[in-house]
Design a protein around this motif. Sequence first.
Motif, PDB file in Angstrom:
ATOM      1  N   GLY A   1      -9.913   4.420  13.935  1.00 41.62           N
ATOM      2  CA  GLY A   1      -9.896   3.082  13.356  1.00 41.62           C
ATOM      3  C   GLY A   1     -11.207   2.739  12.675  1.00 41.62           C
ATOM      4  N   SER A   2     -11.204   1.624  11.945  1.00 41.45           N
ATOM      5  CA  SER A   2     -12.365   1.232  11.152  1.00 41.45           C
ATOM      6  C   SER A   2     -13.562   0.816  12.000  1.00 41.45           C
ATOM      7  CB  SER A   2     -11.984   0.077  10.217  1.00 41.45           C
ATOM      8  OG  SER A   2     -11.479  -1.018  10.972  1.00 41.45           O
ATOM      9  N   HIS A   3     -13.338   0.524  13.275  1.00 39.59           N
ATOM     10  CA  HIS A   3     -14.425   0.065  14.146  1.00 39.59           C
ATOM     11  C   HIS A   3     -15.162   1.222  14.821  1.00 39.59           C
ATOM     12  CE1 HIS A   3     -10.881   0.690  16.632  1.00 39.59           C
ATOM     13  NE2 HIS A   3     -11.714   0.936  17.632  1.00 39.59           N
ATOM     14  N   ILE A   4     -14.699   2.441  14.685  1.00 40.82           N
ATOM     15  CA  ILE A   4     -15.325   3.585  15.345  1.00 40.82           C
ATOM     16  C   ILE A   4     -16.676   3.874  14.698  1.00 40.82           C
ATOM     17  CG2 ILE A   4     -15.114   6.026  15.919  1.00 40.82           C
ATOM     18  CD1 ILE A   4     -13.153   4.281  17.403  1.00 40.82           C
ATOM     19  N   LYS A   5     -17.707   4.009  15.524  1.00 37.38           N
ATOM     20  CA  LYS A   5     -19.057   4.295  15.042  1.00 37.38           C
ATOM     21  C   LYS A   5     -19.642   5.455  15.857  1.00 37.38           C
ATOM     22  CE  LYS A   5     -18.831   0.784  12.213  1.00 37.38           C
ATOM     23  NZ  LYS A   5     -18.655   1.014  10.754  1.00 37.38           N
ATOM     24  N   LEU A   6     -19.315   6.657  15.473  1.00 35.99           N
ATOM     25  CA  LEU A   6     -19.870   7.822  16.146  1.00 35.99           C
ATOM     26  C   LEU A   6     -21.287   8.091  15.658  1.00 35.99           C
ATOM     27  CD1 LEU A   6     -16.782  10.225  15.976  1.00 35.99           C
ATOM     28  CD2 LEU A   6     -17.545   8.880  17.948  1.00 35.99           C
ATOM     29  N   ASP A   7     -22.104   8.681  16.511  1.00 38.03           N
ATOM     30  CA  ASP A   7     -23.475   9.024  16.134  1.00 38.03           C
ATOM     31  C   ASP A   7     -23.467  10.395  15.450  1.00 38.03           C
ATOM     32  OD1 ASP A   7     -26.146   9.415  15.813  1.00 38.03           O
ATOM     33  OD2 ASP A   7     -26.619   9.536  17.961  1.00 38.03           O
ATOM     34  N   PRO A   8     -23.749  10.450  14.145  1.00 32.99           N
ATOM     35  CA  PRO A   8     -23.654  11.722  13.431  1.00 32.99           C
ATOM     36  C   PRO A   8     -24.936  12.553  13.456  1.00 32.99           C
ATOM     37  CG  PRO A   8     -24.083   9.977  11.863  1.00 32.99           C
ATOM     38  CD  PRO A   8     -24.054   9.325  13.231  1.00 32.99           C
ATOM     39  N   ALA A   9     -25.963  12.099  14.162  1.00 34.83           N
ATOM     40  CA  ALA A   9     -27.293  12.718  14.061  1.00 34.83           C
ATOM     41  C   ALA A   9     -27.267  14.215  14.356  1.00 34.83           C
ATOM     42  CB  ALA A   9     -28.266  12.006  15.002  1.00 34.83           C
ATOM     43  N   THR A  10     -26.643  14.610  15.458  1.00 28.36           N
ATOM     44  CA  THR A  10     -26.646  16.023  15.848  1.00 28.36           C
ATOM     45  C   THR A  10     -25.367  16.753  15.445  1.00 28.36           C
ATOM     46  OG1 THR A  10     -25.719  15.494  18.037  1.00 28.36           O
ATOM     47  CG2 THR A  10     -28.124  15.511  17.824  1.00 28.36           C
ATOM     48  N   PHE A  11     -24.451  16.037  14.821  1.00 34.46           N
ATOM     49  CA  PHE A  11     -23.155  16.642  14.505  1.00 34.46           C
ATOM     50  C   PHE A  11     -23.266  17.867  13.596  1.00 34.46           C
ATOM     51  CE2 PHE A  11     -19.226  16.872  11.958  1.00 34.46           C
ATOM     52  CZ  PHE A  11     -18.313  17.105  12.975  1.00 34.46           C
ATOM     53  N   PRO A  12     -24.021  17.808  12.488  1.00 30.42           N
ATOM     54  CA  PRO A  12     -24.113  19.001  11.625  1.00 30.42           C
ATOM     55  C   PRO A  12     -24.616  20.239  12.358  1.00 30.42           C
ATOM     56  CG  PRO A  12     -24.952  17.087  10.461  1.00 30.42           C
ATOM     57  CD  PRO A  12     -24.756  16.665  11.896  1.00 30.42           C
TER      58      PRO A  12
ATOM     59  N   LEU B   1     -22.686  16.647   3.736  1.00 34.16           N
ATOM     60  CA  LEU B   1     -21.231  16.733   3.641  1.00 34.16           C
ATOM     61  C   LEU B   1     -20.593  16.676   5.023  1.00 34.16           C
ATOM     62  CD1 LEU B   1     -20.571  19.400   0.853  1.00 34.16           C
ATOM     63  CD2 LEU B   1     -19.948  16.975   0.815  1.00 34.16           C
ATOM     64  N   ARG B   2     -21.203  17.316   6.000  1.00 33.15           N
ATOM     65  CA  ARG B   2     -20.659  17.255   7.363  1.00 33.15           C
ATOM     66  C   ARG B   2     -20.721  15.846   7.915  1.00 33.15           C
ATOM     67  NH1 ARG B   2     -23.366  22.868   9.737  1.00 33.15           N
ATOM     68  NH2 ARG B   2     -21.642  24.257   9.138  1.00 33.15           N
ATOM     69  N   ILE B   3     -21.818  15.161   7.655  1.00 31.23           N
ATOM     70  CA  ILE B   3     -21.928  13.774   8.119  1.00 31.23           C
ATOM     71  C   ILE B   3     -20.906  12.891   7.408  1.00 31.23           C
ATOM     72  CG2 ILE B   3     -23.422  11.740   8.119  1.00 31.23           C
ATOM     73  CD1 ILE B   3     -25.777  13.548   8.670  1.00 31.23           C
ATOM     74  N   ASN B   4     -20.778  13.072   6.089  1.00 27.50           N
ATOM     75  CA  ASN B   4     -19.852  12.245   5.321  1.00 27.50           C
ATOM     76  C   ASN B   4     -18.412  12.438   5.770  1.00 27.50           C
ATOM     77  OD1 ASN B   4     -18.016  12.144   2.586  1.00 27.50           O
ATOM     78  ND2 ASN B   4     -19.559  10.509   2.662  1.00 27.50           N
ATOM     79  N   THR B   5     -17.999  13.679   5.959  1.00 28.66           N
ATOM     80  CA  THR B   5     -16.625  13.919   6.373  1.00 28.66           C
ATOM     81  C   THR B   5     -16.379  13.451   7.807  1.00 28.66           C
ATOM     82  OG1 THR B   5     -17.310  16.205   6.860  1.00 28.66           O
ATOM     83  CG2 THR B   5     -16.158  15.814   4.791  1.00 28.66           C
ATOM     84  N   LEU B   6     -17.415  13.466   8.651  1.00 28.44           N
ATOM     85  CA  LEU B   6     -17.271  12.901   9.994  1.00 28.44           C
ATOM     86  C   LEU B   6     -17.026  11.402   9.915  1.00 28.44           C
ATOM     87  CD1 LEU B   6     -17.467  12.930  13.095  1.00 28.44           C
ATOM     88  CD2 LEU B   6     -19.943  12.658  12.838  1.00 28.44           C
ATOM     89  N   LEU B   7     -17.805  10.697   9.084  1.00 30.06           N
ATOM     90  CA  LEU B   7     -17.643   9.249   8.953  1.00 30.06           C
ATOM     91  C   LEU B   7     -16.277   8.900   8.375  1.00 30.06           C
ATOM     92  CD1 LEU B   7     -21.189   8.297   7.605  1.00 30.06           C
ATOM     93  CD2 LEU B   7     -20.360   8.234   9.960  1.00 30.06           C
ATOM     94  N   ASN B   8     -15.771   9.728   7.468  1.00 32.03           N
ATOM     95  CA  ASN B   8     -14.441   9.475   6.910  1.00 32.03           C
ATOM     96  C   ASN B   8     -13.343   9.733   7.937  1.00 32.03           C
ATOM     97  OD1 ASN B   8     -15.466   8.762   4.430  1.00 32.03           O
ATOM     98  ND2 ASN B   8     -15.191  10.787   3.520  1.00 32.03           N
ATOM     99  N   SER B   9     -13.474  10.837   8.658  1.00 33.87           N
ATOM    100  CA  SER B   9     -12.405  11.209   9.590  1.00 33.87           C
ATOM    101  C   SER B   9     -12.362  10.313  10.819  1.00 33.87           C
ATOM    102  CB  SER B   9     -12.561  12.665  10.016  1.00 33.87           C
ATOM    103  OG  SER B   9     -13.778  12.861  10.713  1.00 33.87           O
TER     104      SER B   9
END
Length: 361
Positions: free
Chosen positions: A193-204, A179-187
């Motif tokens: 913008g739609s081109h933003i690609k953050l690395d969610p690996a360590t985010f949770p 859920l933390r990864i999903n909400t990061l990708l949505n936010s």
Amino acid sequence: MMTFPKLNDFGLSLVETAFILLVGWVLFKMIYFVRLHPLKSILGPWFPAFSSFWMRWQRWQGKLSFTADNLLAKYGHIVRIAPNMVLINDSEALAQVFNRRDLDTAPTAIRALKAGGHDWTVTYPQHEKARERRNLVMTATTTKNLRYWQPIFESNIAEIINDLAASKGKKSEDIVHPLRINTLLNSQAVMGGSHIKLDPATFPKTVGKYNVLVVWRLCLPEWTFKWLNYSPFPNAGYRVRSSDLLFYLGRDLCQQAAAANPEHHDEAPTVYDLFTKTNEKTGGITWTQGEISAEMAGQVLAATETTSSALALIFYELAKNQPLMEELYREIRHMDGYTNIESLKLLDTCTKEEGLRFRPP
């Protein structure tokens, strides 16, 4: 044997006198806060009435919201939980308290939030920086603009569902992590913008440690965190550094947004666009890159953690109530995609009404 000199007519030593004065001061505070304080008529446990230690202890254990819900059930809609603090769960009373509905009615400090050494501006809503960014965030997150990002939301939701269904029920899942990864990708789309690609690996993990850091900041003195940075305990050090890690995430988002190709411009304005570009409607803001990075990190944290924690608790309560979950499933399965989702009355009740009432983000 060591003895203390007698310093008064009662034959008491300095230590004895200090102890008696301390006990007298504590008793005076107890009598004042319980019997004479303006909040004396508000019901609640006796200990929180004269000491904030109870609330700090509940925060430290992570049980404040659950304990508060039990207190509301026991004492009613208004409960005293600290010498100068009451808990209100009454919509009419709240409407009167915040009737003006502007920043001047907000409390001085909501949370001890910092990102990369910068105060996140929601901590002090009366500050001019909070006023500057308030309308911009509201503009970026209108229903119309969020509808523009809905295809991205749907794609991310489908991905998390597929990941959770991969085990076919043969093993339990830590729902908070995806859920933390999903909400990061949505936010990230709404923020940059739609081109933003953050690395969610360590985010949770970072968010989890940062949540503990927030509690520490509410309970411990500031010098503690400087010491913990160099402590031999890796978890403690990581928690303190999680503030900087969130700041780096906000900085990365800003850098990607700034490097975007103008030809691939999104139709809906992003938070970064409104923060950095002056126009007649919003006026724009003039912050340093560090301040903007900290603000973007704070906004991502607010968008992801509030949503993921609320959804996790709602899923947990539904899992304990199988008949309700089956009824909710029957309501949802007749829907065609995500169209007219507002018409799902039971879903609305489970999420916006009961779910958010029991565990507000």
